[in-house]
Design a protein around this motif. Structure first.
Motif, PDB file in Angstrom:
ATOM      1  N   GLN A 198       0.863  -1.372  -0.109  1.00  0.00           N
ATOM      2  CA  GLN A 198      -0.045  -0.087  -0.038  1.00  0.00           C
ATOM      3  C   GLN A 198       0.934   1.313  -0.030  1.00  0.00           C
ATOM      4  OE1 GLN A 198      -3.444   0.055   2.423  1.00  0.00           O
ATOM      5  NE2 GLN A 198      -3.484  -2.270   2.831  1.00  0.00           N
ATOM      6  N   GLU A 199       1.919   1.195   0.800  1.00  0.00           N
ATOM      7  CA  GLU A 199       2.779   2.493   0.730  1.00  0.00           C
ATOM      8  C   GLU A 199       3.369   2.557  -0.481  1.00  0.00           C
ATOM      9  OE1 GLU A 199       4.715   5.585   2.321  1.00  0.00           O
ATOM     10  OE2 GLU A 199       3.069   4.455   2.955  1.00  0.00           O
ATOM     11  N   GLY A 201       2.227   1.898  -3.619  1.00  0.00           N
ATOM     12  CA  GLY A 201       1.262   2.502  -4.167  1.00  0.00           C
ATOM     13  C   GLY A 201       1.128   3.917  -4.147  1.00  0.00           C
ATOM     14  N   ARG A 202       1.206   4.194  -2.956  1.00  0.00           N
ATOM     15  CA  ARG A 202       0.878   5.856  -2.684  1.00  0.00           C
ATOM     16  C   ARG A 202       2.218   6.516  -3.042  1.00  0.00           C
ATOM     17  NH1 ARG A 202      -1.621   3.577   2.018  1.00  0.00           N
ATOM     18  NH2 ARG A 202      -3.957   4.143   2.176  1.00  0.00           N
ATOM     19  N   LYS A 203       3.644   5.965  -2.835  1.00  0.00           N
ATOM     20  CA  LYS A 203       4.550   6.381  -3.491  1.00  0.00           C
ATOM     21  C   LYS A 203       4.526   6.847  -4.976  1.00  0.00           C
ATOM     22  CE  LYS A 203       7.097   7.072   0.317  1.00  0.00           C
ATOM     23  NZ  LYS A 203       7.634   8.280   1.000  1.00  0.00           N
ATOM     24  N   GLY A 205       1.831   7.451  -6.556  1.00  0.00           N
ATOM     25  CA  GLY A 205       0.929   8.230  -6.725  1.00  0.00           C
ATOM     26  C   GLY A 205      -0.520   7.536  -7.284  1.00  0.00           C
ATOM     27  N   GLU A 207      -4.144   6.758  -6.512  1.00  0.00           N
ATOM     28  CA  GLU A 207      -4.996   7.442  -5.632  1.00  0.00           C
ATOM     29  C   GLU A 207      -6.196   6.556  -5.269  1.00  0.00           C
ATOM     30  OE1 GLU A 207      -6.144  11.605  -6.479  1.00  0.00           O
ATOM     31  OE2 GLU A 207      -4.847  11.463  -8.110  1.00  0.00           O
ATOM     32  N   ARG A 208      -6.682   5.647  -6.255  1.00  0.00           N
ATOM     33  CA  ARG A 208      -8.051   4.680  -6.012  1.00  0.00           C
ATOM     34  C   ARG A 208      -7.577   3.373  -6.570  1.00  0.00           C
ATOM     35  NH1 ARG A 208     -13.197   7.231  -8.336  1.00  0.00           N
ATOM     36  NH2 ARG A 208     -13.764   5.051  -7.893  1.00  0.00           N
ATOM     37  N   THR A 282       1.764   9.359 -12.058  1.00  0.00           N
ATOM     38  CA  THR A 282       0.522   9.783 -11.322  1.00  0.00           C
ATOM     39  C   THR A 282      -0.579   9.205 -11.837  1.00  0.00           C
ATOM     40  OG1 THR A 282       0.164  11.647 -12.698  1.00  0.00           O
ATOM     41  CG2 THR A 282       1.679  11.954 -10.500  1.00  0.00           C
ATOM     42  N   GLU A 380      -5.703   1.917 -11.620  1.00  0.00           N
ATOM     43  CA  GLU A 380      -5.969   3.186 -10.933  1.00  0.00           C
ATOM     44  C   GLU A 380      -7.587   3.552 -11.466  1.00  0.00           C
ATOM     45  OE1 GLU A 380      -6.895   5.858  -9.142  1.00  0.00           O
ATOM     46  OE2 GLU A 380      -4.728   6.228  -8.845  1.00  0.00           O
ATOM     47  N   SER A 402     -10.624  -2.553  -3.362  1.00  0.00           N
ATOM     48  CA  SER A 402      -9.560  -1.589  -3.014  1.00  0.00           C
ATOM     49  C   SER A 402      -8.225  -2.116  -2.731  1.00  0.00           C
ATOM     50  CB  SER A 402      -9.819  -0.341  -2.062  1.00  0.00           C
ATOM     51  OG  SER A 402      -9.100   0.585  -1.770  1.00  0.00           O
ATOM     52  N   TYR A 404      -6.096  -0.399  -0.986  1.00  0.00           N
ATOM     53  CA  TYR A 404      -5.966   0.426   0.416  1.00  0.00           C
ATOM     54  C   TYR A 404      -6.990  -0.101   1.251  1.00  0.00           C
ATOM     55  CZ  TYR A 404      -3.015   3.481  -2.485  1.00  0.00           C
ATOM     56  OH  TYR A 404      -2.064   4.106  -3.435  1.00  0.00           O
TER      57      TYR A 404
END
Length: 405
Positions: A198-199, A201-203, A205, A207-208, A282, A380, A402, A404
């Motif tokens: 998950q981290e 994925g956030r790095k 960019g 979002e969903r 992104t 995404e 999801s 996340y």
């Protein structure tokens, strides 16, 4: 090498629906092992010998992970240099992303699943990525088409006789298991939704992000079939493109001999427009792409235009009443120059990120060693449409979950 600071991971928590079976958690307060291969090698700029055994400062920054007591997994960090290489190449090697214990937990779990495997004779199908064989076997099988929300078994070519009986021990016959391990098996669900994934994925960019499918790939010794050159977006099409990301986890050491992945660096980009869009980490296009929707009818037989997107072939659901097959291909895969492919050997626990349009393949496993891998794909979902013509569709029983939690 002492300018880094660890970041404590935050604990995140993540029914088994296995067709054909009678149907752990890990944790250790330690640091993730640093890769013995410097990023100089991982980015394709040198050999392991040139890199040496000491990780460079960038690698330390990348792999500084700290186990927080009570957390399910360590967090991992990617450098901007690594992210830029992913943008350029369409793939990224992250050595030792998962621990040996995590890899062993997945292998032990799949061993139990295979031991309990019960697949009716008429449902036993061989898996192939060669187009004609794929259409002949999977293309005419509802067993494949309806496997998106189930755990089902697909076998190596030559492992079954004409009646579906096993010609070799069943544990050596399985090619892959798909496509919902991430949803229905607790071990694979926990890996897929681990805090470090998950981290990451956030790095990147995302979002969903939603998980659309997962597979356990065996690449059996001596008979593990080749995977022909392809792009994942051929099978997992979105509008706009550039929204599919693959996570490929090596559960054993992967070599050229046992069938490592090969990539054409930069093949996810075709022209200036696609370079500007597909390379964005992104995943947010600066303007909409004019993707072909391939409507049903005679137009479906035409070649897909590649002027504004990066695929030349799609697997789509066959139009009702027009064919005995449940899926068909639109367009064709071009012939690739073998010299353009770069091999990616990787150690047990390594992760390869795969852009949905990058061209990749793997060769026959000619060795005496297996090459087990667990892979899953995320989309995404923000401002993205999943093609209703894809073979894989979300169901009321399993909407795309999801990433996340």
């Amino acid at each position: 090498m002492n300018s880094w600071s660890p970041c404590r991971s935050q604990a995140r928590s993540s029914n088994v629906r296995t067709e054909g079976t009678n149907s752990q958690r890990w944790g250790q307060n330690s640091m993730v092992q640093l890769s013995s291969t410097c990023c100089y090698h991982m980015l394709g700029k040198g050999s392991r010998e040139e890199a040496g055994n000491q990780p460079c400062r960038a690698c330390v920054a990348l792999w500084c992970c700290w186990w927080d007591p009570g957390s399910s997994a360590p967090m991992a960090f990617v450098t901007q240099h690594q992210i830029q290489k992913f943008r350029e190449d369409g793939f990224l090697v992250l050595e030792h992303f998962f621990t040996a214990e995590e890899c062993d937990s997945m292998r032990n779990q799949i061993q139990r699943i295979v031991a309990e495997m019960e697949v009716p004779l008429h449902c036993r199908t061989e898996f192939s990525t060669k187009e004609e064989e794929q259409l002949q076997v999977q293309g005419s099988s509802d067993y494949f088409l309806t496997s998106g929300d189930k755990i089902r078994f697909f076998f190596e070519k030559g492992a079954l006789d004409e009646r579906g009986n096993f010609l070799i021990p069943k544990e050596k016959s399985v090619s892959k298991i798909g496509h919902a391990l991430h949803a229905y098996d607790p071990v694979f669900k926990q890996i897929t939704h681990s805090s470090k994934v998950q981290e990451l994925g956030r790095k990147l960019g995302l979002e969903r992000p939603v998980v659309v499918q997962s597979m356990y790939i065996f690449k059996q010794p001596g008979i593990g079939g080749e995977v022909t050159p392809h792009q994942d977006a051929t099978f997992l099409h979105t509008e706009p493109l550039g929204r599919i990301l693959g996570f490929w986890i090596a559960l054993e050491d992967v070599t050229r001999e046992n069938g490592c992945l090969w990539f054409i660096p930069g093949s996810h980009t075709i022209n200036k427009e696609s370079l500007q869009v597909y390379a964005r980490i992104t995943w947010t296009p600066s303007k909409p792409l004019k993707n072909s929707q391939c409507p049903r009818g005679t137009h479906r037989q035409n070649q897909i235009s590649t002027d504004s997107h990066g695929i030349s072939r799609r697997m789509v659901r066959a139009a009702s009443g027009t064919s005995t097959r449940v899926v068909e291909f639109v367009g064709s895969e071009p012939a690739y120059d073998d010299s353009q492919f770069k091999p990616l050997p990787i150690s047990k626990g390594g992760l390869i990120l795969i852009h949905g349009e990058v061209v990749h393949k793997s060769e026959l496993n000619s060795s005496e060693s297996s090459r087990h891998a667990f892979t899953f794909h995320v989309m995404e979902a923000k401002d993205t449409s999943w093609s209703k013509e894809n073979w894989l569709q979300p169901t009321p029983e399993l909407p795309f979950p999801s990433l996340y939690t």
